[in-house]
Design a protein around this motif. Structure first.
Motif, PDB file in Angstrom:
ATOM      1  N   ASN A   1     -51.534  21.744  52.306  1.00 50.06           N
ATOM      2  CA  ASN A   1     -51.270  23.333  52.721  1.00 50.06           C
ATOM      3  C   ASN A   1     -52.097  24.000  53.000  1.00 50.06           C
ATOM      4  OD1 ASN A   1     -49.257  25.613  53.660  1.00 50.06           O
ATOM      5  ND2 ASN A   1     -48.306  25.687  52.002  1.00 50.06           N
ATOM      6  N   ARG A   2     -52.940  24.710  52.540  1.00 48.40           N
ATOM      7  CA  ARG A   2     -54.013  25.651  52.792  1.00 48.40           C
ATOM      8  C   ARG A   2     -54.713  25.306  53.465  1.00 48.40           C
ATOM      9  NH1 ARG A   2     -53.920  25.853  46.545  1.00 48.40           N
ATOM     10  NH2 ARG A   2     -52.887  27.174  45.742  1.00 48.40           N
TER      11      ARG A   2
ATOM     12  N   THR B   1     -53.306  25.058  57.116  1.00 46.27           N
ATOM     13  CA  THR B   1     -53.427  26.967  57.779  1.00 46.27           C
ATOM     14  C   THR B   1     -54.940  27.063  58.029  1.00 46.27           C
ATOM     15  OG1 THR B   1     -51.592  26.886  55.573  1.00 46.27           O
ATOM     16  CG2 THR B   1     -52.734  28.721  57.372  1.00 46.27           C
ATOM     17  N   ARG B   2     -55.462  26.646  57.145  1.00 46.39           N
ATOM     18  CA  ARG B   2     -56.510  27.219  57.685  1.00 46.39           C
ATOM     19  C   ARG B   2     -57.479  26.611  59.102  1.00 46.39           C
ATOM     20  NH1 ARG B   2     -59.000  25.990  52.644  1.00 46.39           N
ATOM     21  NH2 ARG B   2     -59.512  23.966  53.544  1.00 46.39           N
TER      22      ARG B   2
ATOM     23  N   VAL C   1     -53.841  27.395  61.810  1.00 43.45           N
ATOM     24  CA  VAL C   1     -53.731  29.362  62.156  1.00 43.45           C
ATOM     25  C   VAL C   1     -54.447  29.263  63.208  1.00 43.45           C
ATOM     26  CG1 VAL C   1     -54.513  31.342  60.782  1.00 43.45           C
ATOM     27  CG2 VAL C   1     -53.371  29.273  59.050  1.00 43.45           C
TER      28      VAL C   1
ATOM     29  N   GLY D   1     -46.928  29.582  58.615  1.00 44.83           N
ATOM     30  CA  GLY D   1     -48.130  30.096  58.108  1.00 44.83           C
ATOM     31  C   GLY D   1     -49.492  31.867  58.298  1.00 44.83           C
TER      32      GLY D   1
ATOM     33  N   SER E   1     -48.200  35.189  56.926  1.00 49.31           N
ATOM     34  CA  SER E   1     -48.955  35.581  55.789  1.00 49.31           C
ATOM     35  C   SER E   1     -50.629  34.845  55.621  1.00 49.31           C
ATOM     36  CB  SER E   1     -47.976  35.396  54.985  1.00 49.31           C
ATOM     37  OG  SER E   1     -46.865  35.997  54.680  1.00 49.31           O
ATOM     38  N   GLU E   2     -50.743  33.392  55.724  1.00 50.47           N
ATOM     39  CA  GLU E   2     -51.858  33.526  55.275  1.00 50.47           C
ATOM     40  C   GLU E   2     -52.902  33.701  56.805  1.00 50.47           C
ATOM     41  OE1 GLU E   2     -53.766  30.528  52.935  1.00 50.47           O
ATOM     42  OE2 GLU E   2     -52.361  31.850  52.326  1.00 50.47           O
TER      43      GLU E   2
ATOM     44  N   ARG F   1     -53.669  36.862  55.679  1.00 53.18           N
ATOM     45  CA  ARG F   1     -54.768  37.033  54.445  1.00 53.18           C
ATOM     46  C   ARG F   1     -56.282  36.249  55.311  1.00 53.18           C
ATOM     47  NH1 ARG F   1     -49.677  36.371  51.785  1.00 53.18           N
ATOM     48  NH2 ARG F   1     -50.707  33.865  51.954  1.00 53.18           N
ATOM     49  N   ARG F   2     -55.686  35.643  55.561  1.00 52.63           N
ATOM     50  CA  ARG F   2     -57.271  34.824  56.064  1.00 52.63           C
ATOM     51  C   ARG F   2     -58.311  35.135  56.912  1.00 52.63           C
ATOM     52  NH1 ARG F   2     -57.911  30.264  53.443  1.00 52.63           N
ATOM     53  NH2 ARG F   2     -56.824  29.154  52.581  1.00 52.63           N
TER      54      ARG F   2
END
Length: 425
Positions: free
Chosen positions: A25-26, A29-30, A33, A70, A72-73, A76-77
């Motif tokens: 998932n991360r 998203t990375r 995103v 994604g 919020s991610e 944040r990123r």
């Protein structure tokens, strides 16, 4: 190449699968995103960071999209490291709660409270400087600020009550002015402030007015995100979004994952080549519509149901496509979670029900108090803690301002002693 599972209990295997998939998932998203929104957001911040101040910017950043894609991610990123590392500033993230819409400024109270804690953590020199800036800006109106910043005393110490009392419209005007001056006093060029307000679709009207006020006349930058499919046209947020212009907002829309991104995510999660997992990825996309969060939950679900299995001899994952197509699999996120909840035992379901009565933020001690009062003959909360999971680190918040609503929720639970619980709290 897949990771090989050692012979462990099914709980350990499920936990490991979830960990792999959350890494997926991360990772997804990375990389998704997604290049375009990430580049746009980075470009915006690079253009506004030259002076290390947002004074005069008069613009907010809004990130939109459906739940679980994604948003919020992304913030944040991209935003968090830029503010903290590049600008040596303060980044505060808070979420609006669907159950706290009747409590004005609930998210702002959390945001300003966290901000005071961050300032205090930087030491006496920073505290002294910010304290002087606040007192110089708001003068004798520190009592007004304390209405929404309860722990302000950690920064400025004890102060006398406001010198003048006003009511009605004049009180609202003074409140807006004082809070705006308070935020500007903290958001200095050497330590700018960015406040990220998540889930704006659940924000109360007073908070949205304050947000608009801060965007227009403060030196802090406000970043917001909301679920575009949950904003009603006649809601205050819907009306506000129709009124704002391109000069007022920098807007980014995060889309669901396409088939290429889903393939990368499943490939990373299962540690298999994209060629091998492509048929499975097609089914996952069909079931989830590319929702990042749903993808993880669906893969864990089909693993739990035995539809996704690890072949230790071949060191590969295997699945039966015909079975995946014919077996009824929940293709709605709410239904999927309802099925997961229904598989829990009675004590675990009771704990979740009590937690839902509190809201989205609570400490382990609060939940334990509720469980001790409502479930005196159960060791359910103890069983939950025996899994080896770390205790919750969520900061305690005042969840009980609306005592009437809280008691109403508790009264709806069969066999709950409402009087005993509220007395303990």
């Amino acid at each position: 190449m897949c990771y090989t599972f050692h012979q462990r209990s099914s709980v350990d295997e499920i936990t490991r699968v979830q960990r792999y998939l959350m890494h997926a998932n991360r990772y997804s998203t990375r990389m998704n995103v997604q290049a375009a929104p990430m580049m746009r957001l980075r470009q915006f911040f690079s253009e506004t960071s030259s002076a290390n101040s947002f004074e005069g910017l008069r613009k907010t950043v809004l990130v939109t999209g459906c739940a679980g894609v994604g948003k919020s991610e992304l913030v944040r990123r991209v935003v968090r490291p830029w503010v903290i590392k590049d600008l040596s500033g303060y980044f505060v993230q808070v979420k609006f709660d669907q159950l706290q819409q009747s409590s004005p400024f609930s998210a702002f109270r959390s945001a300003f409270g966290d901000l005071c804690e961050m300032i205090a953590a930087r030491g006496d020199g920073t505290v002294s400087k910010i304290s002087k800036s606040i007192l110089s800006s708001v003068g004798g109106a520190t009592g007004t600020v304390s209405e929404i910043v309860p722990n302000l005393v950690k920064i400025i110490g004890s102060q006398p009550p406001d010198s003048t009392e006003v009511t009605g419209y004049e009180r609202q005007k003074r409140f807006d002015y004082v809070i705006r001056k308070f935020v500007s006093a903290i958001s200095l060029p050497e330590h700018p402030v960015v406040i990220f307000l998540d889930d704006l679709q659940w924000a109360d009207e007073a908070s949205l007015r304050l947000m608009h006020n801060l965007v227009k006349q403060s030196s802090a930058l406000i970043v917001g995100s909301y679920r575009e499919d949950e904003v009603l046209p006649d809601s205050y947020l819907g009306k506000m979004l129709r009124m704002i212009t391109e000069t007022d907002v920098f807007k980014i829309r995060v889309l669901p994952l396409d088939i290429g991104a889903v393939e990368k995510m499943v490939s990373y999660g299962l540690r298999m080549s994209r060629r091998l997992i492509q048929p499975l990825a097609d089914v996952v996309l069909q079931k989830t519509d590319g929702n990042t969060f749903f993808i993880v939950e669906l893969l864990v679900s089909i693993y739990n149901e035995g539809l996704l299995q690890y072949d230790s001899k071949r060191q590969l994952w295997k699945w039966d496509l015909d079975e995946l197509h014919t077996r009824k699999i929940q293709d709605d996120l709410v239904d999927l979670f309802m099925a997961k909840i229904n598989h829990l035992d009675a004590d675990d379901r009771a704990i979740l029900t009590l937690a839902a009565c509190i809201g989205s933020n609570f400490s382990e001690s609060t939940l334990r108090t509720l469980c001790d009062a409502a479930m005196p003959n159960s060791d359910g909360i103890t069983a939950c803690n025996s899994t080896g999971r770390p205790a919750s680190s969520i900061t305690e918040v005042d969840c009980y301002k609306d005592q009437g609503k809280f008691k109403m929720l508790l009264n709806s639970l069969t066999g709950v002693n409402v009087k005993e619980i509220t007395m303990k709290l």
